[in-house]
Design an enzyme around this catalytic site. Structure first.
Site, mmCIF file in Angstrom:
data_model
loop_
_atom_site.group_PDB
_atom_site.id
_atom_site.type_symbol
_atom_site.label_atom_id
_atom_site.label_comp_id
_atom_site.label_asym_id
_atom_site.label_seq_id
_atom_site.Cartn_x
_atom_site.Cartn_y
_atom_site.Cartn_z
ATOM 1 C CG PHE A 137 -1.889 1.176 1.193
ATOM 2 C CD1 PHE A 137 -3.000 1.125 0.373
ATOM 3 C CD2 PHE A 137 -1.678 2.326 1.944
ATOM 4 C CE1 PHE A 137 -3.885 2.202 0.286
ATOM 5 C CE2 PHE A 137 -2.561 3.404 1.877
ATOM 6 C CZ PHE A 137 -3.667 3.335 1.048
ATOM 7 C CG ASP A 222 5.509 3.801 1.681
ATOM 8 O OD1 ASP A 222 5.553 4.496 2.718
ATOM 9 O OD2 ASP A 222 4.468 3.590 1.047
ATOM 10 C CE LYS A 251 -0.130 5.703 7.811
ATOM 11 N NZ LYS A 251 -1.556 5.983 7.978
HETATM 12 C C1 LIG Z 1 2.963 2.538 3.843
HETATM 13 C C2 LIG Z 1 2.021 3.628 3.477
HETATM 14 N N1 LIG Z 1 2.287 4.384 2.412
HETATM 15 C C3 LIG Z 1 1.481 5.395 2.046
HETATM 16 C C4 LIG Z 1 0.329 5.669 2.749
HETATM 17 C C5 LIG Z 1 -0.557 6.796 2.310
HETATM 18 O O1 LIG Z 1 -0.445 7.864 3.159
HETATM 19 P P1 LIG Z 1 -1.544 9.040 3.121
HETATM 20 O O2 LIG Z 1 -2.832 8.425 3.520
HETATM 21 O O3 LIG Z 1 -1.033 10.062 4.072
HETATM 22 O O4 LIG Z 1 -1.595 9.530 1.716
HETATM 23 C C6 LIG Z 1 0.007 4.898 3.873
HETATM 24 C C7 LIG Z 1 -1.229 5.163 4.639
HETATM 25 O O5 LIG Z 1 -1.729 4.331 5.348
HETATM 26 C C8 LIG Z 1 0.872 3.854 4.239
HETATM 27 O O6 LIG Z 1 0.614 3.085 5.304
#
Ligand SMILES: Cc1ncc(COP(=O)(O)O)c(C=O)c1O
Length: 400
Positions: A137, A222, A251
């Protein structure tokens, strides 16, 4: 005065979420109160965001101070808080350059665009393949859902960006089968968060690093969910001793005030020359000032040690409850990102159990249909932690 209730949500908001049946109105530390004054112990941190708890005094003070000083100046001007935050992130990590954005998805969008542009600049347009992992994700923009490994999020929006390949997580042979000279990047969450709290193995990340070097592809970590102390190190890559070329953070970076960052080397950063990429709000002085405070607190070695101790306590507490309840098959994760995989008897019941936990006064997360995810604030007090565990145990007992 109009009384807004959960029913109002169904009338006025686009129904792309299904929030809990209570409305939190106030939070302090790891405790949240709803409209009726009922209290909840928060084991969610707003999905790994409020890592210093709700409304931490030291951070609120900075928010107020900067709020009375300068909020926004646009990227036609730089700001002292942005310069300070970037300098700190560089000092704490492998990075030599930082770019700010507003969300995890935007930081990943920037990382993917940077990897593509770097490949065009140095090797040509044919080097465009992005390798990603099933169930991963990376956010909800069209590029990031397409790179993410969950068709339920990427399908149904028409044509997707091209040349993206998904292979199984923690399977180096699968990567070897698809990586080649046309690969510009491999993107990975060191711990897959949303899809079940699955840590990458050390050998897998080391193997990816070697393959990326061999094929001159960029390795993108990520760390939107795993970063800023969540794993018990400031970034999870530090656990593994595997250094990426690009890292994304969001986050918890400003404890809930929206901001994200993309970190990289000087050489790679040069592919984002003036005008190539940008954002209106990214790196605004207010968000950066708050993030400076958060980073200062969380990066302290003793703070991170406490996260590791709390992690052990959490795993032990869950395992103890599980001895009699047999609710989980495994409890896994790093730091205070812990996933408990449900036993066969409770298949597909994660959301139901989470909702039940709310009734007992403890807020939990799920990670897919079969995993309960525990992501308490990194500084949760002993009292709140004990009370949250007690309430969770009561919920589990009620299942018998
Ligand atoms: C690993 C990871 N990458 C990207 C995101 C996306 O972040 P945002 O919701 O701030 O766009 C999340 C959100 O849960 C995530 O857990």
């Amino acid at each position: 005065m109009t009384q807004y209730t959960r029913a109002t949500f169904d009338q006025v908001l686009i129904q792309n979420y299904t929030p809990a049946d209570f409305i939190p109105v106030r939070g302090k530390g790891s405790t949240v109160w709803d409209q009726d004054g009922k209290d909840y112990i928060d084991f969610t941190s707003g999905v790994a965001v409020n890592s210093l708890g709700h409304c931490p005094d030291e951070v609120v003070e900075v928010l107020k101070r900067q709020g009375e000083t300068l909020w926004h100046s646009s990227n036609w001007f730089t700001s002292e808080p942005a310069l300070e935050l970037a300098s700190k992130l560089i000092e704490l990590t492998f990075a030599e350059r930082v770019m700010f954005a507003n969300s995890g998805a935007e930081a990943n969008e920037a990382a993917l665009k940077l990897a593509r542009r770097y490949a065009v600049d140095h090797f040509g347009y044919q080097k465009s393949k992005i390798i990603s992992f099933k169930q991963s994700f990376h956010g909800r923009t069209l590029f990031t859902v397409s790179v993410g490994g969950q068709p339920k999020y990427s399908d149904g929006f028409g044509p997707k960006p091209a040349d993206i390949v998904h292979v199984p997580f923690n399977d180096l042979d699968a990567v070897k089968a698809v990586i080649d000279d046309h690969t510009c990047a491999v993107i990975i969450e060191p711990i897959q968060g949303e899809s079940g709290v699955l840590p990458a193995t050390q050998a897998f990340l080391q193997g990816l690093r070697q393959l990326c070097d061999q094929y001159q592809a960029l390795l993108i970590f990520d760390e939107v969910q795993t970063g800023i102390g969540r794993s018990g190190e400031f970034f999870a890559y530090m656990h593994y001793g595997v250094v990426p070329d690009i890292l994304t953070s969001a986050k918890a970076l400003a404890n809930g005030f929206p901001i994200s960052a993309m970190l990289t080397s000087d050489k790679i950063s040069k592919s984002f020359s003036p005008g190539v990429h940008g954002t209106t709000f990214g790196g605004n002085p207010l968000a950066c000032a708050v993030a400076v405070k958060v980073v200062d607190i969380i990066s302290q070695p003793h703070f991170l040690q406490q996260v590791q101790q709390r992690s052990k306590q959490l795993i032990e507490a869950l395992e103890k409850i599980n001895q009699k309840a047999k609710l989980f098959t495994t409890v896994r994760g790093l730091g205070l990102l812990i996933g408990a995989e449900l036993a066969a008897e409770y298949q597909d019941k994660a959301a139901e159990l989470r909702n039940k936990a709310n009734q007992f006064g403890v807020m939990l997360l799920v990670a897919g249909p079969n995993v309960l995810r525990f992501a308490p604030s990194l500084n949760i007090s002993n009292e709140e932690f004990a009370l949250g565990i007690q309430r969770f145990e009561q919920m589990v007992d009620s299942l018998a």
